[in-house]
Write a protein that holds these residues in place. Sequence first.
Motif, short mmCIF file in Angstrom:
data_model
loop_
_atom_site.label_atom_id
_atom_site.label_comp_id
_atom_site.label_asym_id
_atom_site.label_seq_id
_atom_site.Cartn_x
_atom_site.Cartn_y
_atom_site.Cartn_z
N THR A 155 0.88 -1.10 0.01
CA THR A 155 -0.07 -0.21 0.05
C THR A 155 0.82 1.11 0.07
OG1 THR A 155 -0.10 0.02 2.35
CG2 THR A 155 -1.89 -1.34 1.31
N ASN A 156 0.38 2.25 -0.78
CA ASN A 156 1.13 3.66 -0.76
C ASN A 156 0.38 4.71 -0.09
OD1 ASN A 156 3.35 2.29 -2.48
ND2 ASN A 156 1.61 2.10 -3.81
N SER A 157 1.21 5.48 0.36
CA SER A 157 0.93 6.72 0.92
C SER A 157 1.91 7.98 0.21
CB SER A 157 0.43 6.89 2.46
OG SER A 157 1.71 6.67 2.82
N SER A 158 0.94 9.27 0.31
CA SER A 158 2.02 10.39 0.00
C SER A 158 1.27 11.63 0.49
CB SER A 158 1.79 10.68 -1.67
OG SER A 158 0.77 10.84 -2.29
N TRP A 159 2.29 12.28 0.99
CA TRP A 159 1.95 13.64 1.72
C TRP A 159 2.89 14.82 1.22
CZ3 TRP A 159 4.52 9.64 3.43
CH2 TRP A 159 5.49 9.81 4.14
N VAL A 160 2.66 16.20 1.61
CA VAL A 160 3.73 17.17 1.30
C VAL A 160 4.09 17.50 2.77
CG1 VAL A 160 3.69 19.46 0.53
CG2 VAL A 160 2.39 17.67 -0.72
N LYS A 168 6.92 16.63 -1.74
CA LYS A 168 6.06 15.60 -1.91
C LYS A 168 6.92 14.32 -1.37
CE LYS A 168 3.20 12.61 -4.67
NZ LYS A 168 2.63 12.33 -6.04
N GLN A 169 6.31 13.83 -0.34
CA GLN A 169 6.98 12.39 0.11
C GLN A 169 5.88 11.27 -0.17
OE1 GLN A 169 9.80 12.43 2.05
NE2 GLN A 169 10.06 14.80 1.34
N GLU A 170 6.57 10.28 -0.22
CA GLU A 170 5.86 8.77 -0.44
C GLU A 170 6.51 7.66 0.31
OE1 GLU A 170 5.80 7.81 -4.54
OE2 GLU A 170 5.20 9.68 -5.17
N LYS A 171 5.69 7.02 0.85
CA LYS A 171 5.93 5.78 1.61
C LYS A 171 5.16 4.53 1.08
CE LYS A 171 6.72 4.15 5.89
NZ LYS A 171 7.27 3.89 7.04
N SER A 172 5.84 3.27 1.14
CA SER A 172 5.08 2.03 0.96
C SER A 172 5.15 1.20 2.18
CB SER A 172 5.67 1.55 -0.31
OG SER A 172 5.85 2.11 -1.38
N GLU A 173 4.03 0.64 2.36
CA GLU A 173 4.29 -0.32 3.52
C GLU A 173 3.79 -1.71 2.62
OE1 GLU A 173 4.45 -0.08 6.63
OE2 GLU A 173 4.51 2.10 6.61
N PHE A 174 4.37 -2.57 3.31
CA PHE A 174 4.21 -4.18 2.83
C PHE A 174 3.51 -5.26 3.86
CE2 PHE A 174 7.58 -1.95 0.70
CZ PHE A 174 7.25 -2.19 -0.38
N HIS A 175 2.46 -5.46 3.43
CA HIS A 175 1.51 -6.46 4.38
C HIS A 175 1.64 -7.88 4.00
CE1 HIS A 175 -0.01 -2.41 5.53
NE2 HIS A 175 -0.06 -2.27 4.20
N ASN A 176 1.95 -8.64 4.92
CA ASN A 176 1.85 -10.16 4.69
C ASN A 176 0.37 -10.47 4.83
OD1 ASN A 176 4.75 -10.55 4.45
ND2 ASN A 176 4.84 -10.14 6.84
N VAL A 177 0.10 -11.46 3.95
CA VAL A 177 -1.39 -11.76 3.89
C VAL A 177 -1.35 -13.50 3.73
CG1 VAL A 177 -3.77 -11.86 2.91
CG2 VAL A 177 -2.04 -9.98 2.70
N VAL A 178 -1.98 -14.15 4.40
CA VAL A 178 -2.27 -15.73 4.42
C VAL A 178 -3.80 -15.96 4.19
CG1 VAL A 178 -2.20 -17.81 5.65
CG2 VAL A 178 -0.44 -16.12 5.99
N ALA A 179 -4.13 -16.93 3.22
CA ALA A 179 -5.38 -17.34 3.02
C ALA A 179 -5.45 -18.72 3.12
CB ALA A 179 -6.02 -16.79 1.63
#
Length: 153
Positions: A36-41, A47-58
């Motif tokens: 997931t990505n987010s951006s802000w000033v 402009k700044q951007e950050k990505s988060e990585f989420h582990n998912v199990v199904a």
Amino acid sequence: MAYSLNKAQLIGNLTKDPELKTIPSGQAVASFSVATNSSWVDKAGQKQEKSEFHNVVAWGKLAEICGSYMKKGKKVYVEGRIQTRDWEGEDGVKKYRTEIVADNVIMLDRAGSPTGSGDDEAVAEMPRAQRTVKAKSEQSAPQEEVSIDDLPF
């Protein structure tokens, strides 16, 4: 009276194809990661951007569908609960992994989307009911006690 809620909802892109395995009991489990990505000033107007990585199990049928139809780069909606597992590594050090146990997955990309990999047509031709997959409680978690040694990742 105390209330409690453990619910996660994500919309993001798969960072790799789901890894589909079968545990010794015969139940399917898929693991994948969603970015997931987010951006802000910032205060300086940059402009700044950050990505988060989420582990998912199904688990169960949901795992099988994820393994068959989801591909790296595709946009997905994932709904589930947050869980942290711990185990002792081969080096004797306690390790932790926080993940989302998926109850619902919706494939959001359509045919002709920019992230297309040729499989979009198959997803587009799937009945809508198959594109939106809700796990039944007996499919979303194993029926029996699962040892950390049984997990494929």
